[in-house]
Design a protein around this motif. Sequence first.
Motif, PDB file in Angstrom:
ATOM      1  N   LEU A 175     -56.216  10.512 -51.252  1.00 41.75           N
ATOM      2  CA  LEU A 175     -56.581  11.374 -52.317  1.00 41.75           C
ATOM      3  C   LEU A 175     -55.815  12.489 -52.439  1.00 41.75           C
ATOM      4  CD1 LEU A 175     -60.325  11.546 -51.354  1.00 41.75           C
ATOM      5  CD2 LEU A 175     -59.463  10.819 -53.424  1.00 41.75           C
ATOM      6  N   VAL A 176     -55.459  13.061 -53.645  1.00 43.75           N
ATOM      7  CA  VAL A 176     -54.553  14.319 -53.676  1.00 43.75           C
ATOM      8  C   VAL A 176     -55.620  15.551 -53.843  1.00 43.75           C
ATOM      9  CG1 VAL A 176     -52.698  15.759 -54.918  1.00 43.75           C
ATOM     10  CG2 VAL A 176     -53.015  12.998 -54.989  1.00 43.75           C
ATOM     11  N   GLU A 212     -37.643  13.554 -55.891  1.00 48.86           N
ATOM     12  CA  GLU A 212     -38.305  12.668 -54.872  1.00 48.86           C
ATOM     13  C   GLU A 212     -39.044  13.228 -53.765  1.00 48.86           C
ATOM     14  OE1 GLU A 212     -37.455   8.222 -53.650  1.00 48.86           O
ATOM     15  OE2 GLU A 212     -35.780   9.008 -54.564  1.00 48.86           O
ATOM     16  N   ALA A 213     -40.225  12.660 -53.261  1.00 51.27           N
ATOM     17  CA  ALA A 213     -41.008  13.401 -52.365  1.00 51.27           C
ATOM     18  C   ALA A 213     -40.502  12.844 -50.865  1.00 51.27           C
ATOM     19  CB  ALA A 213     -42.456  13.072 -52.360  1.00 51.27           C
ATOM     20  N   VAL A 214     -39.019  13.318 -50.574  1.00 54.79           N
ATOM     21  CA  VAL A 214     -38.582  13.053 -49.291  1.00 54.79           C
ATOM     22  C   VAL A 214     -38.114  14.107 -48.701  1.00 54.79           C
ATOM     23  CG1 VAL A 214     -38.010  10.711 -49.859  1.00 54.79           C
ATOM     24  CG2 VAL A 214     -36.335  12.343 -50.376  1.00 54.79           C
ATOM     25  N   GLY A 215     -37.810  14.082 -47.300  1.00 52.02           N
ATOM     26  CA  GLY A 215     -37.259  15.118 -46.496  1.00 52.02           C
ATOM     27  C   GLY A 215     -38.122  16.505 -46.505  1.00 52.02           C
ATOM     28  N   ARG A 216     -37.461  17.676 -46.896  1.00 47.68           N
ATOM     29  CA  ARG A 216     -38.491  18.708 -46.784  1.00 47.68           C
ATOM     30  C   ARG A 216     -39.320  18.876 -48.214  1.00 47.68           C
ATOM     31  NH1 ARG A 216     -34.972  22.977 -49.883  1.00 47.68           N
ATOM     32  NH2 ARG A 216     -36.622  24.384 -49.043  1.00 47.68           N
ATOM     33  N   ASP A 217     -39.091  17.641 -49.095  1.00 48.05           N
ATOM     34  CA  ASP A 217     -40.034  17.846 -50.226  1.00 48.05           C
ATOM     35  C   ASP A 217     -40.915  16.831 -50.008  1.00 48.05           C
ATOM     36  OD1 ASP A 217     -38.749  19.601 -51.705  1.00 48.05           O
ATOM     37  OD2 ASP A 217     -37.219  18.328 -52.413  1.00 48.05           O
ATOM     38  N   ALA A 218     -41.188  16.317 -48.823  1.00 48.08           N
ATOM     39  CA  ALA A 218     -42.327  14.951 -48.585  1.00 48.08           C
ATOM     40  C   ALA A 218     -43.529  15.767 -48.589  1.00 48.08           C
ATOM     41  CB  ALA A 218     -41.980  14.487 -47.280  1.00 48.08           C
ATOM     42  N   VAL A 219     -44.413  15.495 -49.631  1.00 45.59           N
ATOM     43  CA  VAL A 219     -45.661  15.950 -49.504  1.00 45.59           C
ATOM     44  C   VAL A 219     -46.555  15.928 -48.340  1.00 45.59           C
ATOM     45  CG1 VAL A 219     -47.917  15.936 -51.100  1.00 45.59           C
ATOM     46  CG2 VAL A 219     -45.627  15.387 -52.030  1.00 45.59           C
ATOM     47  N   PRO A 220     -47.037  17.159 -47.942  1.00 40.44           N
ATOM     48  CA  PRO A 220     -47.844  16.867 -46.660  1.00 40.44           C
ATOM     49  C   PRO A 220     -48.934  15.966 -46.782  1.00 40.44           C
ATOM     50  CG  PRO A 220     -47.568  19.172 -47.397  1.00 40.44           C
ATOM     51  CD  PRO A 220     -47.155  18.490 -48.494  1.00 40.44           C
ATOM     52  N   TRP A 227     -39.471  20.252 -59.590  1.00 37.80           N
ATOM     53  CA  TRP A 227     -40.895  19.241 -59.515  1.00 37.80           C
ATOM     54  C   TRP A 227     -40.816  18.087 -58.644  1.00 37.80           C
ATOM     55  CZ3 TRP A 227     -44.937  21.092 -61.972  1.00 37.80           C
ATOM     56  CH2 TRP A 227     -44.793  21.979 -62.876  1.00 37.80           C
ATOM     57  N   VAL A 228     -41.791  17.676 -57.655  1.00 36.00           N
ATOM     58  CA  VAL A 228     -41.913  17.067 -56.802  1.00 36.00           C
ATOM     59  C   VAL A 228     -42.808  15.787 -57.209  1.00 36.00           C
ATOM     60  CG1 VAL A 228     -42.105  16.081 -54.324  1.00 36.00           C
ATOM     61  CG2 VAL A 228     -41.153  18.587 -54.842  1.00 36.00           C
ATOM     62  N   THR A 229     -42.686  14.608 -57.234  1.00 38.34           N
ATOM     63  CA  THR A 229     -43.446  13.550 -57.805  1.00 38.34           C
ATOM     64  C   THR A 229     -44.417  13.114 -56.633  1.00 38.34           C
ATOM     65  OG1 THR A 229     -41.877  12.682 -59.501  1.00 38.34           O
ATOM     66  CG2 THR A 229     -43.553  11.287 -58.731  1.00 38.34           C
ATOM     67  N   VAL A 230     -45.669  13.254 -56.703  1.00 44.00           N
ATOM     68  CA  VAL A 230     -46.480  12.934 -55.757  1.00 44.00           C
ATOM     69  C   VAL A 230     -46.481  11.358 -55.516  1.00 44.00           C
ATOM     70  CG1 VAL A 230     -49.001  13.335 -54.979  1.00 44.00           C
ATOM     71  CG2 VAL A 230     -47.662  15.093 -56.160  1.00 44.00           C
ATOM     72  N   PRO A 231     -46.225  10.946 -54.365  1.00 39.65           N
ATOM     73  CA  PRO A 231     -46.547   9.405 -54.224  1.00 39.65           C
ATOM     74  C   PRO A 231     -47.989   9.076 -54.277  1.00 39.65           C
ATOM     75  CG  PRO A 231     -45.781  10.236 -52.179  1.00 39.65           C
ATOM     76  CD  PRO A 231     -45.984  11.372 -52.958  1.00 39.65           C
ATOM     77  N   ILE A 249     -57.878  14.651 -56.319  1.00 42.12           N
ATOM     78  CA  ILE A 249     -57.566  13.746 -57.659  1.00 42.12           C
ATOM     79  C   ILE A 249     -57.465  12.309 -56.963  1.00 42.12           C
ATOM     80  CG2 ILE A 249     -55.648  13.425 -59.506  1.00 42.12           C
ATOM     81  CD1 ILE A 249     -54.802  16.382 -58.972  1.00 42.12           C
ATOM     82  N   THR A 250     -58.395  11.629 -57.658  1.00 38.98           N
ATOM     83  CA  THR A 250     -58.069  10.144 -57.494  1.00 38.98           C
ATOM     84  C   THR A 250     -57.173   9.506 -58.513  1.00 38.98           C
ATOM     85  OG1 THR A 250     -60.376  10.034 -56.746  1.00 38.98           O
ATOM     86  CG2 THR A 250     -59.328   8.032 -57.363  1.00 38.98           C
ATOM     87  N   GLN A 251     -55.956   8.941 -58.256  1.00 38.84           N
ATOM     88  CA  GLN A 251     -55.062   8.599 -59.160  1.00 38.84           C
ATOM     89  C   GLN A 251     -54.719   7.020 -58.850  1.00 38.84           C
ATOM     90  OE1 GLN A 251     -50.975  10.292 -58.801  1.00 38.84           O
ATOM     91  NE2 GLN A 251     -51.220  10.304 -56.465  1.00 38.84           N
ATOM     92  N   SER A 252     -54.472   6.365 -59.989  1.00 38.72           N
ATOM     93  CA  SER A 252     -54.129   4.856 -59.987  1.00 38.72           C
ATOM     94  C   SER A 252     -52.703   4.765 -59.158  1.00 38.72           C
ATOM     95  CB  SER A 252     -54.030   4.424 -61.276  1.00 38.72           C
ATOM     96  OG  SER A 252     -53.264   5.296 -62.247  1.00 38.72           O
ATOM     97  N   PRO A 253     -52.149   3.673 -58.943  1.00 40.61           N
ATOM     98  CA  PRO A 253     -51.079   3.591 -57.925  1.00 40.61           C
ATOM     99  C   PRO A 253     -49.738   3.739 -58.851  1.00 40.61           C
ATOM    100  CG  PRO A 253     -52.478   1.460 -57.795  1.00 40.61           C
ATOM    101  CD  PRO A 253     -53.075   2.229 -59.069  1.00 40.61           C
ATOM    102  N   VAL A 254     -50.046   4.253 -59.899  1.00 41.72           N
ATOM    103  CA  VAL A 254     -48.783   4.535 -60.804  1.00 41.72           C
ATOM    104  C   VAL A 254     -48.524   5.951 -60.518  1.00 41.72           C
ATOM    105  CG1 VAL A 254     -48.051   4.608 -63.185  1.00 41.72           C
ATOM    106  CG2 VAL A 254     -49.593   2.854 -62.534  1.00 41.72           C
ATOM    107  N   PRO A 255     -47.382   6.447 -60.006  1.00 46.37           N
ATOM    108  CA  PRO A 255     -47.006   7.927 -59.850  1.00 46.37           C
ATOM    109  C   PRO A 255     -47.056   8.596 -61.516  1.00 46.37           C
ATOM    110  CG  PRO A 255     -45.590   6.596 -58.683  1.00 46.37           C
ATOM    111  CD  PRO A 255     -46.318   5.716 -59.588  1.00 46.37           C
ATOM    112  N   GLY A 256     -47.199  10.147 -61.278  1.00 50.91           N
ATOM    113  CA  GLY A 256     -47.181  10.797 -62.639  1.00 50.91           C
ATOM    114  C   GLY A 256     -47.469  12.265 -62.058  1.00 50.91           C
TER     115      GLY A 256
END
Length: 367
Positions: free
Chosen positions: A265-266, A42-50, A255-259, A237-244
């Motif tokens: 935008l990613v 999960e994207a938390v703590g030190r894996d939180a996506v900036p 692998w860190v899942t991007v919220p 990247i414009t993404q729908s609210p479904v993570p992937g």
Amino acid sequence: MMPSPPTPPAAAAPYVELRSAERVPDTHAWPAGPDDHHPSVEAVGRDAVPVVDVGDPGAARAVARAAEEWGAFLLVGHGVPARVTAGVEEQVARLFALPAPEKARAGRRPGEASGYGYPPALHLPKRMWSEGYTFPAAAVRAEFRRVWPDGGDEYLRFCDVMEEHHWEMRALGGRLLDVFFGALGLTADQIAAGETERKIRETLMATMHLNLYPRCPEPERAMGLAAHTDSGFFTFITQSPVPGLQLLRRGPDRWVTVPAPPGALVVVLGDLFQLLTNGRFRSALHRAVVNREQDRISVPYFLGPPADLAVAPLASAVPPGRKAAFRAVTWPEYMGVREKALRTDASALAMLQVEDEGEDGGVPPKS
Ligand SMILES: C=C1C[C@]23C[C@@]1(O)CC[C@H]2[C@@]12CCC[C@@](C)(C(=O)O1)[C@H]2[C@@H]3C(=O)O
Ligand SMILES: O=C(O)CCC(=O)C(=O)O
Ligand SMILES: [Fe+2]
């Protein structure tokens, strides 16, 4: 740079109707490959996506950190209206929902740059759990006559929405590019006066690739989009609210899942940006996984140089007294080098590296 060893391309089978599949067929079943040995976290703590707010006075510093450490970040405060993003997702869903023969009219033939079909630069032993459509963003009206030969309301609505998205993204691309230049240490005056910087900003070319990842009965056996780095400068990247979407973080590799927070935008950096910044900013290895419950749509907007512009490390990115770490290359040349690298399990960027007193040119190890 792509991580998988060279493998024979999958037979040029037409898309199978993924949505109605009750099992993942053999053609789409991925054996546990090198990517799958890394856990997904999960994207938390030190894996939180900036997260970067492009309007923030500290944006350049935040971008520098994210670009050096992750090669990717979530962008907020960008001003792209939610109405435009929602319209794009609706239109893309409508496009992919068309009957197969209508999409097949626009099928991309071998060697062609645009049309409905598989990602052009991924040659893999297995099929992916997705449908795709690639086109130059500026050519939407000509391109989609292939799907809707008679024009009409559906065609016009699709083109209007995609064109508005293109204008928004293109303007944002120029703005973010200047933030990147600031992140390299250039002052506003230097950015305004820099000939190379101006040329890059003014000639940025945009390509769109629409992705549909249908829900999947056995997601752990399938792959939405195999691990890869993008080849250009950077991608929105414009993404729908479904993570992937997942990003590979190194040491230990995971692998860190991007919220997918609403409105964000990613931004993913590509290989030519790593080269342009002399290896200081990194391209990000990423992939898309699928899920059992919901379809997912993503709309990457690739920005890169025009085909005839040779990209070399910026003078401002090369430390004083040192040589540039890479030789100059055009985007099409780079695609050729990458194709060759794939066949020999090498890193394309490493193949473009120039020897310099044995110091690190900024190429990360191949995964
Ligand atoms: C501009 C481009 C980047 C891309 C190749 C392309 O010409 C159009 C499609 C893009 C895409 C999307 C899926 C992954 C990828 C590696 C691929 O095969 O096609 C990227 C390409 C890339 O970034 O190199
Ligand atoms: O689906 C995504 O979020 C990623 C898409 C992507 O990486 C690509 O099309 O290059
Ligand atoms: Fe990508």
